[in-house]
Design a protein around this motif. Structure first.
Motif, PDB file in Angstrom:
ATOM      1  N   ASP A 100       0.823  -1.213   0.000  1.00  0.00           N
ATOM      2  CA  ASP A 100       0.000   0.000   0.000  1.00  0.00           C
ATOM      3  C   ASP A 100       0.858   1.265   0.000  1.00  0.00           C
ATOM      4  O   ASP A 100       0.466   2.289  -0.560  1.00  0.00           O
ATOM      5  CB  ASP A 100      -0.933   0.001   1.203  1.00  0.00           C
ATOM      6  CG  ASP A 100      -2.008  -1.079   1.106  1.00  0.00           C
ATOM      7  OD1 ASP A 100      -2.213  -1.615  -0.001  1.00  0.00           O
ATOM      8  OD2 ASP A 100      -2.629  -1.383   2.142  1.00  0.00           O
ATOM      9  N   VAL A 101       2.031   1.199   0.645  1.00  0.00           N
ATOM     10  CA  VAL A 101       2.942   2.338   0.656  1.00  0.00           C
ATOM     11  C   VAL A 101       3.297   2.769  -0.761  1.00  0.00           C
ATOM     12  O   VAL A 101       3.483   3.960  -1.042  1.00  0.00           O
ATOM     13  CB  VAL A 101       4.218   1.978   1.459  1.00  0.00           C
ATOM     14  CG1 VAL A 101       5.376   2.905   1.111  1.00  0.00           C
ATOM     15  CG2 VAL A 101       3.936   2.036   2.955  1.00  0.00           C
ATOM     16  N   PHE A 142       3.941  11.363   0.582  1.00  0.00           N
ATOM     17  CA  PHE A 142       5.052  12.166   1.090  1.00  0.00           C
ATOM     18  C   PHE A 142       6.379  11.428   1.021  1.00  0.00           C
ATOM     19  O   PHE A 142       7.443  12.029   1.144  1.00  0.00           O
ATOM     20  CB  PHE A 142       4.775  12.623   2.523  1.00  0.00           C
ATOM     21  CG  PHE A 142       4.663  11.505   3.519  1.00  0.00           C
ATOM     22  CD1 PHE A 142       5.776  11.031   4.187  1.00  0.00           C
ATOM     23  CD2 PHE A 142       3.423  10.927   3.803  1.00  0.00           C
ATOM     24  CE1 PHE A 142       5.678  10.003   5.118  1.00  0.00           C
ATOM     25  CE2 PHE A 142       3.318   9.901   4.735  1.00  0.00           C
ATOM     26  CZ  PHE A 142       4.443   9.442   5.387  1.00  0.00           C
ATOM     27  N   LEU A 143       6.340  10.098   0.833  1.00  0.00           N
ATOM     28  CA  LEU A 143       7.582   9.342   0.689  1.00  0.00           C
ATOM     29  C   LEU A 143       8.205   9.634  -0.674  1.00  0.00           C
ATOM     30  O   LEU A 143       7.495   9.814  -1.675  1.00  0.00           O
ATOM     31  CB  LEU A 143       7.309   7.849   0.828  1.00  0.00           C
ATOM     32  CG  LEU A 143       6.851   7.378   2.209  1.00  0.00           C
ATOM     33  CD1 LEU A 143       6.450   5.918   2.175  1.00  0.00           C
ATOM     34  CD2 LEU A 143       7.935   7.606   3.250  1.00  0.00           C
ATOM     35  N   ASP A 144       9.528   9.642  -0.720  1.00  0.00           N
ATOM     36  CA  ASP A 144      10.182   9.928  -1.999  1.00  0.00           C
ATOM     37  C   ASP A 144      10.308   8.651  -2.829  1.00  0.00           C
ATOM     38  O   ASP A 144       9.959   7.547  -2.373  1.00  0.00           O
ATOM     39  CB  ASP A 144      11.545  10.600  -1.781  1.00  0.00           C
ATOM     40  CG  ASP A 144      12.527   9.749  -0.983  1.00  0.00           C
ATOM     41  OD1 ASP A 144      12.454   8.503  -1.056  1.00  0.00           O
ATOM     42  OD2 ASP A 144      13.378  10.333  -0.278  1.00  0.00           O
ATOM     43  N   ASP A 145      10.812   8.799  -4.042  1.00  0.00           N
ATOM     44  CA  ASP A 145      10.901   7.666  -4.966  1.00  0.00           C
ATOM     45  C   ASP A 145      11.777   6.554  -4.404  1.00  0.00           C
ATOM     46  O   ASP A 145      11.467   5.363  -4.571  1.00  0.00           O
ATOM     47  CB  ASP A 145      11.449   8.127  -6.315  1.00  0.00           C
ATOM     48  CG  ASP A 145      10.467   9.006  -7.079  1.00  0.00           C
ATOM     49  OD1 ASP A 145       9.266   8.998  -6.729  1.00  0.00           O
ATOM     50  OD2 ASP A 145      10.900   9.696  -8.028  1.00  0.00           O
ATOM     51  N   ALA A 174      12.210   1.136  -2.185  1.00  0.00           N
ATOM     52  CA  ALA A 174      12.654   0.210  -1.141  1.00  0.00           C
ATOM     53  C   ALA A 174      11.492  -0.654  -0.659  1.00  0.00           C
ATOM     54  O   ALA A 174      11.659  -1.856  -0.403  1.00  0.00           O
ATOM     55  CB  ALA A 174      13.255   0.991   0.024  1.00  0.00           C
ATOM     56  N   ALA A 175      10.315  -0.047  -0.525  1.00  0.00           N
ATOM     57  CA  ALA A 175       9.136  -0.818  -0.126  1.00  0.00           C
ATOM     58  C   ALA A 175       8.793  -1.861  -1.180  1.00  0.00           C
ATOM     59  O   ALA A 175       8.459  -3.007  -0.850  1.00  0.00           O
ATOM     60  CB  ALA A 175       7.961   0.131   0.099  1.00  0.00           C
ATOM     61  N   GLN A 176       8.888  -1.490  -2.441  1.00  0.00           N
ATOM     62  CA  GLN A 176       8.580  -2.428  -3.509  1.00  0.00           C
ATOM     63  C   GLN A 176       9.559  -3.591  -3.527  1.00  0.00           C
ATOM     64  O   GLN A 176       9.163  -4.751  -3.697  1.00  0.00           O
ATOM     65  CB  GLN A 176       8.604  -1.709  -4.868  1.00  0.00           C
ATOM     66  CG  GLN A 176       8.279  -2.597  -6.059  1.00  0.00           C
ATOM     67  CD  GLN A 176       6.895  -3.220  -5.973  1.00  0.00           C
ATOM     68  OE1 GLN A 176       5.948  -2.562  -5.533  1.00  0.00           O
ATOM     69  NE2 GLN A 176       6.772  -4.473  -6.364  1.00  0.00           N
ATOM     70  N   ARG A 177      10.835  -3.298  -3.331  1.00  0.00           N
ATOM     71  CA  ARG A 177      11.830  -4.381  -3.284  1.00  0.00           C
ATOM     72  C   ARG A 177      11.560  -5.314  -2.106  1.00  0.00           C
ATOM     73  O   ARG A 177      11.716  -6.541  -2.215  1.00  0.00           O
ATOM     74  CB  ARG A 177      13.246  -3.804  -3.188  1.00  0.00           C
ATOM     75  CG  ARG A 177      13.727  -3.130  -4.459  1.00  0.00           C
ATOM     76  CD  ARG A 177      15.228  -2.867  -4.401  1.00  0.00           C
ATOM     77  NE  ARG A 177      15.588  -1.951  -3.322  1.00  0.00           N
ATOM     78  CZ  ARG A 177      15.630  -0.630  -3.440  1.00  0.00           C
ATOM     79  NH1 ARG A 177      15.310  -0.061  -4.593  1.00  0.00           N
ATOM     80  NH2 ARG A 177      15.991   0.131  -2.415  1.00  0.00           N
TER      81      ARG A 177
END
Length: 337
Positions: free
Chosen positions: A155-156, A164-167, A172-175
């Motif tokens: 979801d992040v 507000f999180l940067d690319d 990192a969340a996706q990995r």
């Protein structure tokens, strides 16, 4: 007529017994945006901030939204178990989007970074981090722990509250999600060359099924495996390995169902009674290789008949449920089936 209604009600309660319930923090997500700027909303948010541990997570079985932690008390030990931490982080992300209060962003980032650091190189998560030397260090599917973390990180990468999180942070969340999915596939227990389902916890290094509490043996889990399958079937673009894991897992769920009995969680009444109208049941734990339901008291001795364990564990633990029904229904409409 009444016995039939009663049977349906008990079946419903049994189904709900292992369905993920919202934590107090998650319930706040149902509030409208203006609630977060109200006095009541800000009080709840202050309470959440006060309960954050030094590592960035939150304690379990605690209503972190209702009352602030005593400033003179020790900071609590945090965990990912029983829905802790991810609910608080979701609330803080939404609160920052609405209010712009940077304290919410900073607290969120501490918890977010803690989750990323806690992930093992093989993609799994312990029940808590630092994990220590007990069973908490092992990869934990029990009570949906790892699946909640994966849902949160997924979801992040796509929901408005986390813009507000940067690319780099979203990447990192996706990995982390990708590593988690790879871990799930590798943890699927293979019996005589056939992939089946998962244990409630797997070894932190070898990924083998392992024991947790004395009555939670290495086994095929009829409850936690359903949560894993539902998550995998909810992926937008599952890999071929994930699709194969779902096919095998659902096939096992279909083969393991128990029909013709009604389950009652009781210390005094028989746990299973014949009922041709009852929905299918699944045992919480199945013996690896034989597929026999297994049960145990706190002494850790495996029994094959639930009536052979003492009343304390027989009535104090959920040994059967209708969990698999939802997995079979979702699979029936899964586009990759």
């Amino acid at each position: 007529m009444f016995p039939r209604i009663a049977a349906l009600f008990i079946a419903f309660v049994t189904l709900c017994a292992h369905v993920r319930a919202d934590t107090p923090a998650e319930k706040l997500l149902k509030q409208p945006d203006d609630w977060f700027t109200s006095d009541k909303g800000r009080d709840a948010l202050e309470s959440i901030l006060s309960w954050q541990s030094e590592h960035g997570d939150w304690p379990k079985n605690t209503d972190t939204t209702r009352q602030r932690r005593d400033e003179g008390s020790r900071r609590p030990a945090g965990t990912f178990d029983n829905g802790a931490t991810t609910g608080e982080l979701r609330v803080l992300a939404r609160a920052f989007r609405i209010t712009g209060d940077d304290r919410y962003r900073q607290a969120f980032l501490r918890g977010f970074d803690h989750i990323l650091v806690a992930q093992y190189p093989n993609g799994g998560w312990p029940q808590r981090f630092p994990a220590g030397s007990g069973y908490h260090r092992h990869i934990t599917f029990n009570d949906g722990t790892m699946i909640r973390l994966l849902q949160f990180l997924r979801d992040v990468t796509r929901e408005e509250d986390f813009r507000f999180l940067d690319d780099a942070q979203r990447a990192a969340a996706q990995r982390a999600v990708e590593r988690g999915l790879d871990c799930i596939v590798k943890c699927q227990i293979v019996v005589d060359g056939v992939p089946t389902v998962w244990c409630a916890q797997h070894h932190a290094e070898t990924l083998a099924p392992v024991q947790a509490r004395s009555y939670e043996h290495p086994s095929l889990s009829g409850a936690e495996s359903v949560g894993i399958l539902l998550f995998l079937m909810d992926l937008d673009e599952p890999s071929p390995d994930v699709v194969a894991a779902v096919h095998s897992g659902v096939a096992w769920i279909e083969s393991a169902k128990i029909e013709g009995y009604r389950y009652r969680k009781s210390r005094t009444e028989p746990a299973l009674t014949p009922d041709p109208d009852a929905p299918p049941l699944w045992a919480r734990f199945y013996e690896i290789r034989t597929n026999r339901p297994i049960f145990s008291d706190r002494d850790g001795i495996v029994k094959y008949d639930i009536q052979e364990i003492g009343s304390e564990r027989r009535g104090g633990y959920t040994w059967y449920g209708t969990w698999g029904t939802r997995a079979l229904k979702e699979y029936a409409r899964w586009p990759h089936r």
